[in-house]
Motif scaffolding. Structure first.
Motif, PDB file in Angstrom:
ATOM      1  N   ARG A 140      22.552 -34.788 -37.158  1.00 30.54           N
ATOM      2  CA  ARG A 140      22.437 -33.719 -38.768  1.00 30.54           C
ATOM      3  C   ARG A 140      21.414 -34.454 -38.729  1.00 30.54           C
ATOM      4  O   ARG A 140      20.746 -35.337 -38.385  1.00 30.54           O
ATOM      5  N   ALA A 141      20.769 -34.045 -39.593  1.00 27.34           N
ATOM      6  CA  ALA A 141      19.436 -34.181 -39.907  1.00 27.34           C
ATOM      7  C   ALA A 141      19.925 -33.849 -41.432  1.00 27.34           C
ATOM      8  O   ALA A 141      20.128 -32.759 -42.286  1.00 27.34           O
ATOM      9  N   SER A 151      11.721 -18.424 -43.513  1.00 27.57           N
ATOM     10  CA  SER A 151      12.377 -19.410 -43.142  1.00 27.57           C
ATOM     11  C   SER A 151      12.512 -20.071 -43.386  1.00 27.57           C
ATOM     12  O   SER A 151      12.772 -21.319 -42.573  1.00 27.57           O
ATOM     13  N   VAL A 152      13.648 -20.613 -44.059  1.00 27.50           N
ATOM     14  CA  VAL A 152      15.046 -20.824 -44.499  1.00 27.50           C
ATOM     15  C   VAL A 152      15.513 -20.543 -42.956  1.00 27.50           C
ATOM     16  O   VAL A 152      16.162 -21.423 -42.292  1.00 27.50           O
ATOM     17  N   ASP A 153      16.155 -19.786 -43.036  1.00 26.97           N
ATOM     18  CA  ASP A 153      16.089 -18.888 -41.350  1.00 26.97           C
ATOM     19  C   ASP A 153      16.188 -19.971 -40.253  1.00 26.97           C
ATOM     20  O   ASP A 153      16.886 -20.126 -39.699  1.00 26.97           O
ATOM     21  N   LEU A 154      14.870 -19.938 -40.212  1.00 24.82           N
ATOM     22  CA  LEU A 154      14.109 -20.027 -39.055  1.00 24.82           C
ATOM     23  C   LEU A 154      14.352 -22.026 -38.709  1.00 24.82           C
ATOM     24  O   LEU A 154      14.232 -21.937 -37.742  1.00 24.82           O
ATOM     25  N   ILE A 155      13.677 -22.486 -40.125  1.00 28.38           N
ATOM     26  CA  ILE A 155      14.344 -23.571 -39.796  1.00 28.38           C
ATOM     27  C   ILE A 155      15.852 -24.184 -39.067  1.00 28.38           C
ATOM     28  O   ILE A 155      16.076 -24.958 -38.891  1.00 28.38           O
ATOM     29  N   TYR A 156      16.404 -23.505 -39.129  1.00 22.11           N
ATOM     30  CA  TYR A 156      17.891 -23.323 -38.841  1.00 22.11           C
ATOM     31  C   TYR A 156      18.312 -23.067 -37.547  1.00 22.11           C
ATOM     32  O   TYR A 156      18.944 -23.970 -37.012  1.00 22.11           O
ATOM     33  N   LYS A 157      17.676 -22.228 -37.608  1.00 22.83           N
ATOM     34  CA  LYS A 157      17.350 -21.655 -36.147  1.00 22.83           C
ATOM     35  C   LYS A 157      16.756 -22.789 -35.111  1.00 22.83           C
ATOM     36  O   LYS A 157      17.283 -22.710 -33.976  1.00 22.83           O
ATOM     37  N   ALA A 158      15.784 -23.512 -35.564  1.00 27.35           N
ATOM     38  CA  ALA A 158      15.224 -24.728 -35.115  1.00 27.35           C
ATOM     39  C   ALA A 158      16.555 -25.738 -34.865  1.00 27.35           C
ATOM     40  O   ALA A 158      16.253 -26.513 -33.580  1.00 27.35           O
ATOM     41  N   ALA A 159      17.103 -26.074 -35.651  1.00 26.86           N
ATOM     42  CA  ALA A 159      17.421 -27.657 -35.467  1.00 26.86           C
ATOM     43  C   ALA A 159      18.940 -26.796 -34.751  1.00 26.86           C
ATOM     44  O   ALA A 159      19.350 -27.865 -33.951  1.00 26.86           O
ATOM     45  N   PHE A 160      19.268 -25.705 -34.837  1.00 29.81           N
ATOM     46  CA  PHE A 160      20.963 -25.530 -33.930  1.00 29.81           C
ATOM     47  C   PHE A 160      20.282 -25.492 -33.007  1.00 29.81           C
ATOM     48  O   PHE A 160      20.798 -25.407 -31.977  1.00 29.81           O
ATOM     49  N   GLY A 161      19.485 -23.957 -32.388  1.00 29.33           N
ATOM     50  CA  GLY A 161      19.042 -23.425 -31.730  1.00 29.33           C
ATOM     51  C   GLY A 161      18.110 -24.233 -30.136  1.00 29.33           C
ATOM     52  O   GLY A 161      18.015 -24.993 -29.275  1.00 29.33           O
ATOM     53  N   LYS A 162      17.294 -25.129 -31.524  1.00 33.95           N
ATOM     54  CA  LYS A 162      16.205 -26.070 -30.792  1.00 33.95           C
ATOM     55  C   LYS A 162      16.826 -27.754 -29.848  1.00 33.95           C
ATOM     56  O   LYS A 162      16.458 -28.274 -29.254  1.00 33.95           O
ATOM     57  N   LEU A 163      16.878 -27.914 -31.662  1.00 32.73           N
ATOM     58  CA  LEU A 163      17.289 -28.858 -31.655  1.00 32.73           C
ATOM     59  C   LEU A 163      18.345 -29.507 -31.045  1.00 32.73           C
ATOM     60  O   LEU A 163      19.331 -30.607 -31.330  1.00 32.73           O
ATOM     61  N   GLY A 164      19.598 -28.417 -31.481  1.00 32.25           N
ATOM     62  CA  GLY A 164      21.235 -29.496 -30.830  1.00 32.25           C
ATOM     63  C   GLY A 164      21.629 -29.767 -32.110  1.00 32.25           C
ATOM     64  O   GLY A 164      23.356 -30.622 -31.379  1.00 32.25           O
ATOM     65  N   LEU A 165      21.310 -29.939 -33.140  1.00 29.91           N
ATOM     66  CA  LEU A 165      21.826 -31.011 -34.407  1.00 29.91           C
ATOM     67  C   LEU A 165      23.575 -29.581 -33.993  1.00 29.91           C
ATOM     68  O   LEU A 165      23.473 -28.167 -34.011  1.00 29.91           O
ATOM     69  N   GLU A 166      24.133 -30.437 -35.078  1.00 35.09           N
ATOM     70  CA  GLU A 166      25.386 -29.988 -35.605  1.00 35.09           C
ATOM     71  C   GLU A 166      25.788 -29.765 -37.066  1.00 35.09           C
ATOM     72  O   GLU A 166      25.980 -29.033 -37.868  1.00 35.09           O
ATOM     73  N   GLU A 167      24.360 -30.525 -37.849  1.00 34.28           N
ATOM     74  CA  GLU A 167      24.609 -30.128 -39.624  1.00 34.28           C
ATOM     75  C   GLU A 167      23.311 -30.524 -39.733  1.00 34.28           C
ATOM     76  O   GLU A 167      21.833 -30.930 -39.051  1.00 34.28           O
ATOM     77  N   LEU A 168      22.499 -29.426 -40.797  1.00 28.91           N
ATOM     78  CA  LEU A 168      21.718 -29.366 -41.355  1.00 28.91           C
ATOM     79  C   LEU A 168      21.486 -29.734 -42.807  1.00 28.91           C
ATOM     80  O   LEU A 168      22.475 -28.727 -43.387  1.00 28.91           O
ATOM     81  N   PHE A 169      21.392 -30.577 -44.123  1.00 32.17           N
ATOM     82  CA  PHE A 169      21.424 -30.965 -45.257  1.00 32.17           C
ATOM     83  C   PHE A 169      20.196 -31.382 -45.911  1.00 32.17           C
ATOM     84  O   PHE A 169      19.108 -31.209 -45.311  1.00 32.17           O
ATOM     85  N   CYS A 170      20.220 -30.461 -47.249  1.00 33.16           N
ATOM     86  CA  CYS A 170      19.080 -30.792 -47.956  1.00 33.16           C
ATOM     87  C   CYS A 170      19.463 -31.681 -49.700  1.00 33.16           C
ATOM     88  O   CYS A 170      20.234 -31.212 -50.077  1.00 33.16           O
TER      89      CYS A 170
END
Length: 326
Positions: free
Chosen positions: A88-89, A106-125
């Protein structure tokens, strides 16, 4: 971190921050002190920012992006993923240029980067509770909100509570991805209208050895002729538009007797080989396509049929499109 992640959406993309972005970072972060009062202050000194970027590039586990307008090529914001741990990140360092419409995509793209590129399971802020407009935004796009924590930080001499919003991978893909993409598409339409005026689909071009034989098959689908056939000696083709209710307009094309224009498609048994679009500002449209890695394969020329200028591009995925001036 020296990463190569680029994620493209409709109107915007995110790409890695580089040293050349230092002046932009300073400008956008200091642009509107009232709006940016809840982000850490930085000095109005490009050399200091360059040193920060140099240090950042040597670190691991941080991904800092510039938000770039695909239509204008302008930089319109910043966003980052950091504090990676246990799959998670956190995301943040989010700043949008005043007047930009990049927030949702931009928020949608950061989700795509986190889940689709980095393989994360959770993103928080985490957001300071006084930053009401940002908290309202997170809630509007249906981010989850954790139970209120006792965690507090000192901000400008005041003790402030933090509110944490988060998204899991499955929740993003199953629940909110489509909503965010729909909103991003609406912004894209507005941006394109502003940039080029009218922009709409007109027809699909279909290669044929013989137009009349090809047309006989489409008759079974309810197609009729739209006007008479035409010849364009400069392009080396004969054409016939056909139409049918609730189906796309087709342009059936065959080679003139001494032409090889369509040979590559016919030899590979490719029938429907290009999409055509009516566009008001064709020069601006060409600039946008080139900026987005499309290759001009047939420059502006007068069309025999449309009595307007046309041109052809190959997109980065090798698909052919035609622009028709209106």
């Amino acid at each position: 971190m020296r990463h190569t992640i680029v994620v493209e959406g409709y109107a915007y993309k995110i790409r890695p921050v580089t040293l050349s972005d230092a002046a932009f970072i300073v400008d956008v972060r200091l642009e509107d002190k009232e709006r940016n009062q809840y982000i850490h202050e930085i000095p109005n000194d490009v050399s200091v920012q360059e040193k920060w970027i140099e240090d950042y590039l040597e670190q691991e586990g941080e991904y800092y992006f510039v938000i770039e307008n695909k239509i204008t090529g302008d930089r319109e914001g910043l966003i980052a993923v950091y504090h990676l741990e246990d799959n998670r990140a956190e995301w943040g360092r989010w700043v949008i240029k005043k007047g930009s419409m990049a927030a949702v995509e931009s928020v949608d793209l950061i989700y795509k980067a986190a889940f689709g590129k980095l393989g994360l399971e959770e993103l928080f802020c985490r957001t300071i509770e006084k930053n009401e407009s940002v908290i309202a935004f997170h809630r509007a796009i249906r981010q989850k909100e954790r139970e209120q924590k006792e965690e507090r930080i000192e901000w400008n001499g005041i003790s402030c509570r933090m509110i944490e919003h988060y998204i899991e991978r499955e929740y993003y893909y199953n629940e909110i991805q489509c909503e965010l993409e729909k909103k991003a598409y609406q912004i894209f339409v507005r941006n394109m209208r502003y940039a080029v005026g009218k922009f709409e689909f007109h027809h699909i071009g279909a290669a044929a050895k013989e137009i009349e034989k090809e047309f006989s098959y489409y008759k079974l689908l309810g197609y009729i002729r739209e006007g008479a056939s035409f010849e364009d000696k400069e392009q080396g083709i004969k054409g016939q538009f056909i139409i049918s209710k609730n189906q796309p307009r087709l342009e059936l094309l065959e080679n003139l007797s001494d032409s090889v224009t369509l040979n590559v498609f016919l030899e590979n048994n490719i029938h429907m080989y290009h999409f055509a679009y009516l566009i008001e500002n064709i020069e601006k449209g060409m600039e946008i396509l080139i900026r987005n890695r499309a290759k001009l394969v047939s420059p502006l020329k007068d069309s025999v049929y449309f009595k307007k200028r046309i041109c052809f591009f190959v997109l980065a995925n090798s698909f052919l499109i035609e622009l028709i001036e209106v």
